[in-house]
Write a protein that holds these residues in place. Structure first.
Motif, PDB file in Angstrom:
ATOM      1  N   PRO A 105       0.839  -1.197   0.000  1.00  0.00           N
ATOM      2  CA  PRO A 105       0.000   0.000   0.000  1.00  0.00           C
ATOM      3  C   PRO A 105       0.876   1.249   0.000  1.00  0.00           C
ATOM      4  CG  PRO A 105      -0.116  -1.140   2.130  1.00  0.00           C
ATOM      5  CD  PRO A 105       0.647  -2.021   1.206  1.00  0.00           C
ATOM      6  N   GLY A 106       0.401   2.307  -0.641  1.00  0.00           N
ATOM      7  CA  GLY A 106       1.187   3.537  -0.696  1.00  0.00           C
ATOM      8  C   GLY A 106       1.427   3.940  -2.129  1.00  0.00           C
ATOM      9  N   ASP A 107       2.688   3.803  -2.579  1.00  0.00           N
ATOM     10  CA  ASP A 107       3.055   4.267  -3.914  1.00  0.00           C
ATOM     11  C   ASP A 107       2.287   3.545  -5.016  1.00  0.00           C
ATOM     12  OD1 ASP A 107       4.828   5.969  -2.803  1.00  0.00           O
ATOM     13  OD2 ASP A 107       6.540   4.597  -2.956  1.00  0.00           O
ATOM     14  N   PRO A 108       1.989   4.263  -6.113  1.00  0.00           N
ATOM     15  CA  PRO A 108       1.384   3.584  -7.262  1.00  0.00           C
ATOM     16  C   PRO A 108       2.380   2.602  -7.881  1.00  0.00           C
ATOM     17  CG  PRO A 108       1.839   5.898  -7.757  1.00  0.00           C
ATOM     18  CD  PRO A 108       2.152   5.706  -6.318  1.00  0.00           C
ATOM     19  N   TYR A 109       1.863   1.475  -8.335  1.00  0.00           N
ATOM     20  CA  TYR A 109       2.740   0.422  -8.838  1.00  0.00           C
ATOM     21  C   TYR A 109       2.230  -0.073 -10.180  1.00  0.00           C
ATOM     22  CZ  TYR A 109      -1.154  -2.312  -7.098  1.00  0.00           C
ATOM     23  OH  TYR A 109      -2.408  -2.801  -6.868  1.00  0.00           O
ATOM     24  N   THR A 110       3.102  -0.779 -10.905  1.00  0.00           N
ATOM     25  CA  THR A 110       2.721  -1.448 -12.153  1.00  0.00           C
ATOM     26  C   THR A 110       3.067  -2.920 -12.003  1.00  0.00           C
ATOM     27  OG1 THR A 110       3.349   0.554 -13.314  1.00  0.00           O
ATOM     28  CG2 THR A 110       3.046  -1.429 -14.654  1.00  0.00           C
ATOM     29  N   MET A 111       2.167  -3.809 -12.435  1.00  0.00           N
ATOM     30  CA  MET A 111       2.496  -5.229 -12.418  1.00  0.00           C
ATOM     31  C   MET A 111       3.359  -5.520 -13.649  1.00  0.00           C
ATOM     32  SD  MET A 111       1.023  -6.255  -9.643  1.00  0.00           S
ATOM     33  CE  MET A 111       1.267  -8.040  -9.672  1.00  0.00           C
ATOM     34  N   VAL A 116       5.013  -9.750  -9.978  1.00  0.00           N
ATOM     35  CA  VAL A 116       5.971  -8.707  -9.588  1.00  0.00           C
ATOM     36  C   VAL A 116       5.384  -7.314  -9.812  1.00  0.00           C
ATOM     37  CG1 VAL A 116       8.231  -7.698 -10.028  1.00  0.00           C
ATOM     38  CG2 VAL A 116       7.951 -10.175 -10.083  1.00  0.00           C
ATOM     39  N   ALA A 117       5.229  -6.569  -8.712  1.00  0.00           N
ATOM     40  CA  ALA A 117       4.806  -5.178  -8.786  1.00  0.00           C
ATOM     41  C   ALA A 117       6.041  -4.296  -8.649  1.00  0.00           C
ATOM     42  CB  ALA A 117       3.812  -4.871  -7.669  1.00  0.00           C
ATOM     43  N   VAL A 118       6.083  -3.206  -9.423  1.00  0.00           N
ATOM     44  CA  VAL A 118       7.245  -2.320  -9.387  1.00  0.00           C
ATOM     45  C   VAL A 118       6.765  -0.876  -9.328  1.00  0.00           C
ATOM     46  CG1 VAL A 118       9.284  -1.532 -10.646  1.00  0.00           C
ATOM     47  CG2 VAL A 118       8.674  -3.936 -10.689  1.00  0.00           C
ATOM     48  N   THR A 119       7.338  -0.071  -8.417  1.00  0.00           N
ATOM     49  CA  THR A 119       7.056   1.355  -8.388  1.00  0.00           C
ATOM     50  C   THR A 119       8.110   2.066  -9.230  1.00  0.00           C
ATOM     51  OG1 THR A 119       8.463   1.785  -6.492  1.00  0.00           O
ATOM     52  CG2 THR A 119       6.194   1.137  -6.019  1.00  0.00           C
TER      53      THR A 119
ATOM     54  N   LEU B 318     -11.354  -3.474   6.642  1.00  0.00           N
ATOM     55  CA  LEU B 318     -11.504  -4.182   5.364  1.00  0.00           C
ATOM     56  C   LEU B 318     -10.251  -3.998   4.516  1.00  0.00           C
ATOM     57  CD1 LEU B 318     -15.201  -3.407   4.296  1.00  0.00           C
ATOM     58  CD2 LEU B 318     -14.282  -5.565   5.126  1.00  0.00           C
ATOM     59  N   GLN B 319      -9.765  -2.747   4.484  1.00  0.00           N
ATOM     60  CA  GLN B 319      -8.587  -2.475   3.652  1.00  0.00           C
ATOM     61  C   GLN B 319      -7.348  -3.185   4.191  1.00  0.00           C
ATOM     62  OE1 GLN B 319      -8.928   1.798   3.614  1.00  0.00           O
ATOM     63  NE2 GLN B 319      -9.809   1.788   1.548  1.00  0.00           N
ATOM     64  N   ARG B 320      -7.267  -3.264   5.524  1.00  0.00           N
ATOM     65  CA  ARG B 320      -6.144  -3.946   6.167  1.00  0.00           C
ATOM     66  C   ARG B 320      -6.087  -5.402   5.706  1.00  0.00           C
ATOM     67  NH1 ARG B 320      -7.036  -1.966  10.946  1.00  0.00           N
ATOM     68  NH2 ARG B 320      -8.417  -3.548  11.781  1.00  0.00           N
ATOM     69  N   HIS B 321      -7.246  -6.041   5.613  1.00  0.00           N
ATOM     70  CA  HIS B 321      -7.256  -7.466   5.267  1.00  0.00           C
ATOM     71  C   HIS B 321      -7.382  -7.716   3.771  1.00  0.00           C
ATOM     72  CE1 HIS B 321      -6.854  -8.907   9.300  1.00  0.00           C
ATOM     73  NE2 HIS B 321      -7.744  -8.018   9.694  1.00  0.00           N
TER      74      HIS B 321
END
Lengths: 158, 540
Positions: A105-111, A116-119, B318-321
């Motif tokens: 969670p946080g930065d936008p990423y691309t799969m 594999v997700a990469v920011t 909900l977001q946590r899980h």
């Protein structure tokens, strides 16, 4: 220390590692490398139990660098930045395999691949790694073909 | 048409069973094929085809999202086509295997398609979670089952429809008998692939000698597989009790002393609902990006609703899980779920999230090993070996051995982890998990030693002429090479075949699909030539 095979994998020691990779690479030792994991009692105790009898160390990045050389060890890093720091600290792995990198969670990423997700920041760091001469591939299981990682970044416009 | 629809419904159930409840592991070819045989009215064909594919696919499970051949569809489609084929049951079964195996391999190309659609869906679930819309979340979770099912049910329906026409009979009637003979041999060699793949996952260099116990038990003492399994249990117990080489780690004080001082806010009803949701649907919305996350969030939802009356807290829960989650759903998943519920109830959501992350990897490592490589492989090999003899006990035994133990083990994990709460870490630290894994490994080796000679069936029918002098008269007699091999070592050929396949997969690092191809081609050629056969021809 020098490690034969460095794998980036969020889930550290799980089925893909215990049932496929360790036997295929013939490694004698596992090193799990991440500062937070090394500081967590629960994970430090559980990870060796999951390794099916392979001696397993759970170390911080600094401790991994300080450990003595073992060519028969597989290093499993939790996040890309663990590997970036290892290489900055002087580790010269034979290959870095970007295995499982789930989005955080946080930065936008691309799969970049299915697993594999990469920011944007990570993409820069991966490129630096490759430019420094570290072979960078992605290969989920031993029977999959290893794919060069940087061209995959190019294709996704990262 | 009716049969095709019934097979499609069965394919839908099989797919669901392998994503949600794992009641009878219906996506395994032994179960999928056996029931398909009943549906098409040729129970024996279903048993033979399902069992052969099962043995070729031992230890082949999807861990961590890797795509494997679709043996479920292969078994169902193979059985359907075999039922429409010409010839005796043995010839029909050979055709079914010949169709089912390539179908399984080719259809694996569709598996990623289904998983990619669910990846798109999970982003919709994010939106519903942000609104605190539990119904939307549940809807996405269950709708995700559709792409999973579609990529398996549609090919099944089309193939079953094609099988019901007379065309299959016409085509198969022209297949030469030599090919059928060869395919039969290939089918009896295929279990060697499964055993080799399994050995490749196990610590052969450390425990190879345990194979001898099972081998001697079968080859010299003629024990049935169940008897060998019982010896295996005894040896495993010896290892676990006598050979504690794992150092017992110090239990962290915080974990050992943490007492449960939480006043219970959750009702029994809440706990039941959480468990039921996980049991029936843990993986139905599996996708590449978050894997089992949506299933976990959906399971936790009743608890979150009870604990967080404020909407902002509920949404955060909900977001946590909904964050990335993946583990072994039979051994591991329920334990983590119980611990998450306990830690949320204790008012420590941060620790619920971090414990979840800490446990999912190791529990996947232990759970996948125990479930896939060991317990299932033993149970399904025994089931398949009976099914190959046309015995219905085979699939029934496997189904019951999945249904009851896994239901009990899952329920126990959830209750135990919930009751122990923060103390769970201390229990896990004591090394019990590593001992379970070691015991299961030892059992696996003993049993495999007996399985290899009893299930990989091949003998040579070659003879040579030998002239001896009997009472001064030269007499020419034909000598069966197999008899001489048997004097050297019983079941020498099955052992050599398995060792050869092991070298191909593990040492030469060929992909399993290629190894299967080599074994099938070699089997067909050698069987067609009549040099080798699954069993010695009846003495005339």
């Amino acid at each position: 220390m020098a490690g034969a095979h460095v794998r980036i994998d969020n889930r550290l020691i799980h089925g893909q590692v215990t049932l496929a990779w360790t036997r295929r690479l013939g490694v004698r030792r596992l090193v799990v490398c991440n500062d937070d994991v090394a500081a967590d009692d629960l994970q430090r105790m559980l990870l060796p139990q999951a390794a099916r009898g392979l001696p397993t160390d759970v170390l911080s990045v600094e401790a991994t660098l300080a450990a003595e050389a073992a060519a028969d060890a597989m290093i499993i890093a939790k996040h890309p930045e663990d590997v970036f720091r290892l290489v900055e600290g002087g580790l010269r792995p034979e290959v870095v395999n970007v295995g499982n990198v789930a989005p955080r969670p946080g930065d936008p990423y691309t799969m970049v691949t299915r697993s594999v997700a990469v920011t944007a920041d990570e993409a820069d760091a991966y490129r630096k790694l490759a430019a420094a001469g570290v072979p960078l591939v992605t290969q989920l299981l031993p029977q999959d073909k290893p794919a060069e990682f940087v061209p995959l970044l190019d294709r996704k416009g990262l | 048409m009716l049969v095709a629809l019934a097979l499609t419904l069965w394919a839908i159930y099989c797919t669901y069973d392998g994503l949600g409840p794992f009641l009878i592991y219906a996506q395994r070819p032994l179960i999928a094929g056996s029931v398909a045989g009943l549906i098409v009215g040729h129970p024996l064909l279903g048993l033979l085809i399902g069992a052969t594919l099962e043995l070729a696919a031992l230890g082949v499970y999807t861990y961590g999202g890797a795509t494997i051949p679709d043996y479920q569809t292969g078994a169902i489609v193979g059985t359907a086509l075999a039922a429409g084929a010409a010839g005796a049951p043995a010839a029909q079964a050979a055709i079914g295997i010949g169709v089912g195996l390539p179908a399984a391999i080719l259809l694996s190309a569709l598996d990623p398609v289904g998983k990619m659609v669910t990846t798109a869906l999970v982003h919709r679930a994010d939106g519903y979670a942000a609104d605190g819309n539990a119904r939307g979340l549940a809807m996405i979770h269950w709708v995700s089952l559709v792409p999973w099912v579609a990529v398996r049910a549609v090919p099944t329906f089309l193939a079953a429809l094609a099988a019901s026409g007379g065309l299959v009979k016409d085509i198969t009637a022209s297949i030469p008998a030599g090919f059928v003979q060869g395919m039969t041999l290939a089918g009896s060699l295929l279990p060697a692939v499964g055993f080799a793949l399994l050995l490749g996952m196990m610590e052969l260099s450390r425990y190879w000698y345990l194979l001898l116990i099972g081998f001697v038990g079968f080859a010299y003492l003629h024990l049935p597989v169940l008897g060998i399994a019982l010896i295996g249990v005894a040896v495993a117990m010896l290892f676990v009790t006598l050979k504690r080489d794992e150092p017992v780690l110090a239990v962290p004080e915080a974990a050992a002393e943490a007492e449960s001082t939480v006043d219970p806010r959750l009702t029994k009803q809440d706990l039941r609902r959480v468990y039921r949701r996980y049991f029936w649907s843990s993986q139905i919305s599996w996708n590449y990006e978050r894997m089992q996350a949506l299933g976990f969030a959906y399971s936790m939802e009743p608890v979150l609703r009870r604990l967080y009356p404020e909407k902002a807290d509920y949404v955060a829960g909900l977001q946590r899980h909904l964050q990335f989650f993946n583990t072994s759903v039979l051994v591991g998943g329920p334990l983590i779920l119980g611990s998450s519920v306990a830690l949320e109830e204790a008012g420590t959501p941060k620790s619920a999230a971090s414990t979840k992350v800490a446990l999912m990897g190791p529990m996947a490592g232990i759970g996948d090993t125990v479930v896939f490589a060991l317990y299932n492989s033993i149970v399904f090999t025994m089931g398949a070996s009976w099914a190959l003899q046309g015995n219905w006990l085979g699939p029934a035994f496997a189904a019951v051995m999945v249904l009851v133990p896994y239901a009990l083990v899952r329920r126990w994990q959830f209750g135990f982890a919930y009751r122990e709460g923060k103390r769970l870490a201390g229990h896990l630290a004591a090394g019990a998990l590593a001992r379970v894994a070691q015991g299961a490994t030892v059992l696996g080796f003993v049993v495999l030693g007996g399985f290899i000679p009893s299930i990989v069936k091949v003998v040579t029918t070659l003879t040579y002429r030998q002239t001896t002098t009997v009472q001064g008269q030269p007499v020419t007699q034909s000598v069966a090479i197999q008899n001489q091999l048997d004097e050297l070592l019983p079941f020498l050929l099955p052992v050599l075949v398995t060792a050869g396949v092991y070298l191909l997969t593990v040492k030469a690092r060929l992909r399993p699909v290629w190894v299967i191809g080599i074994v099938v081609v070699a089997g067909v050629v050698l069987g067609w030539l009549g040099w080798f056969a699954p069993s010695a021809p009846a003495k005339s």
